[in-house]
Design a protein around this motif. Structure first.
Motif, PDB file in Angstrom:
ATOM      1  N   UNK A  98      49.808  58.601  34.092  1.00 35.61           N
ATOM      2  CA  UNK A  98      47.998  58.983  34.070  1.00 35.61           C
ATOM      3  C   UNK A  98      48.219  60.774  34.094  1.00 35.61           C
ATOM      4  N   UNK A  99      47.135  61.339  33.332  1.00 35.92           N
ATOM      5  CA  UNK A  99      46.707  62.257  33.246  1.00 35.92           C
ATOM      6  C   UNK A  99      46.008  62.418  34.724  1.00 35.92           C
ATOM      7  N   UNK A 100      46.448  63.858  34.813  1.00 31.00           N
ATOM      8  CA  UNK A 100      46.272  64.882  36.481  1.00 31.00           C
ATOM      9  C   UNK A 100      46.932  63.735  38.106  1.00 31.00           C
ATOM     10  N   UNK A 101      48.471  62.440  37.410  1.00 29.73           N
ATOM     11  CA  UNK A 101      48.987  62.292  38.918  1.00 29.73           C
ATOM     12  C   UNK A 101      49.217  62.740  39.223  1.00 29.73           C
ATOM     13  N   UNK A 102      50.053  63.262  40.605  1.00 32.13           N
ATOM     14  CA  UNK A 102      50.373  63.535  41.650  1.00 32.13           C
ATOM     15  C   UNK A 102      51.693  63.435  42.488  1.00 32.13           C
ATOM     16  N   UNK A 103      52.649  63.714  42.110  1.00 35.88           N
ATOM     17  CA  UNK A 103      54.058  63.381  43.023  1.00 35.88           C
ATOM     18  C   UNK A 103      54.635  64.699  42.948  1.00 35.88           C
ATOM     19  N   UNK A 104      54.924  64.883  44.147  1.00 25.95           N
ATOM     20  CA  UNK A 104      56.160  65.612  45.244  1.00 25.95           C
ATOM     21  C   UNK A 104      57.832  64.997  45.017  1.00 25.95           C
ATOM     22  N   UNK A 105      57.980  66.246  45.190  1.00 22.63           N
ATOM     23  CA  UNK A 105      60.040  65.652  44.726  1.00 22.63           C
ATOM     24  C   UNK A 105      60.583  66.255  45.690  1.00 22.63           C
ATOM     25  N   UNK A 106      61.716  65.653  46.678  1.00 25.79           N
ATOM     26  CA  UNK A 106      61.865  65.914  48.193  1.00 25.79           C
ATOM     27  C   UNK A 106      63.638  65.793  47.647  1.00 25.79           C
ATOM     28  N   UNK A 107      63.960  67.005  48.179  1.00 22.02           N
ATOM     29  CA  UNK A 107      65.328  66.838  48.174  1.00 22.02           C
ATOM     30  C   UNK A 107      66.499  66.035  49.687  1.00 22.02           C
ATOM     31  N   UNK A 108      66.975  65.228  49.373  1.00 20.79           N
ATOM     32  CA  UNK A 108      67.677  64.766  50.317  1.00 20.79           C
ATOM     33  C   UNK A 108      68.878  64.927  50.082  1.00 20.79           C
ATOM     34  N   UNK A 120      57.749  51.311  48.222  1.00 27.39           N
ATOM     35  CA  UNK A 120      58.767  50.535  47.041  1.00 27.39           C
ATOM     36  C   UNK A 120      59.396  51.632  45.982  1.00 27.39           C
ATOM     37  N   UNK A 121      60.192  51.128  45.527  1.00 27.19           N
ATOM     38  CA  UNK A 121      60.850  51.879  44.806  1.00 27.19           C
ATOM     39  C   UNK A 121      60.615  51.586  43.081  1.00 27.19           C
ATOM     40  N   UNK A 168      34.960  59.711  46.249  1.00 23.99           N
ATOM     41  CA  UNK A 168      34.086  59.491  44.958  1.00 23.99           C
ATOM     42  C   UNK A 168      34.939  58.521  43.914  1.00 23.99           C
ATOM     43  N   UNK A 169      36.518  58.914  44.378  1.00 27.62           N
ATOM     44  CA  UNK A 169      37.261  57.500  43.354  1.00 27.62           C
ATOM     45  C   UNK A 169      38.241  57.538  43.569  1.00 27.62           C
ATOM     46  N   UNK A 170      39.403  56.314  42.718  1.00 31.18           N
ATOM     47  CA  UNK A 170      40.306  56.326  43.888  1.00 31.18           C
ATOM     48  C   UNK A 170      41.580  56.375  42.385  1.00 31.18           C
ATOM     49  N   UNK A 171      42.788  56.552  42.826  1.00 29.99           N
ATOM     50  CA  UNK A 171      43.393  56.783  42.067  1.00 29.99           C
ATOM     51  C   UNK A 171      44.928  56.311  42.207  1.00 29.99           C
ATOM     52  N   UNK A 206      55.077  55.357  48.367  1.00 32.00           N
ATOM     53  CA  UNK A 206      54.735  55.246  49.606  1.00 32.00           C
ATOM     54  C   UNK A 206      53.592  54.988  50.178  1.00 32.00           C
ATOM     55  N   UNK A 207      52.959  54.924  51.749  1.00 26.19           N
ATOM     56  CA  UNK A 207      51.346  54.377  51.774  1.00 26.19           C
ATOM     57  C   UNK A 207      50.274  54.976  50.682  1.00 26.19           C
ATOM     58  N   UNK A 208      49.776  53.390  50.326  1.00 27.88           N
ATOM     59  CA  UNK A 208      48.310  54.082  49.851  1.00 27.88           C
ATOM     60  C   UNK A 208      48.770  54.203  48.132  1.00 27.88           C
ATOM     61  N   UNK A 209      50.141  54.057  47.617  1.00 27.48           N
ATOM     62  CA  UNK A 209      50.208  53.933  46.727  1.00 27.48           C
ATOM     63  C   UNK A 209      50.807  55.515  45.835  1.00 27.48           C
ATOM     64  N   UNK A 210      51.139  56.774  46.946  1.00 27.34           N
ATOM     65  CA  UNK A 210      51.567  57.804  47.407  1.00 27.34           C
ATOM     66  C   UNK A 210      52.839  58.127  46.231  1.00 27.34           C
TER      67      UNK A 210
END
Length: 150
Positions: free
Chosen positions: A90-100, A116-117, A80-83, A135-139
């Motif tokens: 951006x409102x509703x933007x998703x980010x997942x944080x990982x401990x390394x 990309x950093x 339907x749409x591409x964010x 990451x891939x696809x802008x994740x």
């Protein structure tokens, strides 16, 4: 009257265009592919509100076995749409944080995998070294290395 208690968070879901590319990226990050398959039919659409749908999913699990990432590729209905290119504020933007364990080593590995950093690796007080990567696809993923716990 007893209150409903939250038990746990089962997973976070991300819709992708290429399931293979996303699985490879998150495997490089350290997640393991737990399962992959198709979900389709009217019953699934009753959950999502999309009607009769067909989705290919891959479930990734963290090394501790407590957290999961569900990657989904919609076959029907069409996207339907591409964010993916939205900025991090951006409102509703998703980010997942990982401990390394070693943020510099992980950044180098993910850069070789096409990530990309976003900004730079920074230190927060005497607690963490942190960064965001696309990451891939802008994740957008965050990486956090706890300082002094090696």
């Amino acid at each position: 009257m007893a209150k409903n208690r939250l038990l746990r968070m089962d997973n976070i879901g991300i819709v992708v265009e290429s399931l293979d590319t996303a699985v490879a990226f998150f495997t490089e990050l350290g997640l393991t592919l737990e399962g992959r398959g198709n979900i389709e039919g009217e019953w699934a659409g009753r959950v999502t509100g999309l009607g009769n749908q067909h989705v290919e999913v891959a479930m990734m699990v963290t090394p501790d076995g407590h957290s999961r990432l569900e990657l989904s590729r919609f076959i029907h209905p069409p996207i339907e749409s591409d964010h993916r290119t939205a900025p991090v504020n951006a409102l509703g933007y998703l980010r997942a944080m990982f401990a390394v364990e070693d943020i510099d080593e992980m950044v180098a590995r993910l850069l070789k995998h096409g990530a990309q950093l976003v900004g730079e690796v920074v230190q927060y007080e005497h607690s963490y070294r942190l960064c965001y990567m696309r990451g891939p696809e802008g994740i957008l993923v965050g990486l956090a290395e706890e300082i002094g716990r090696k």
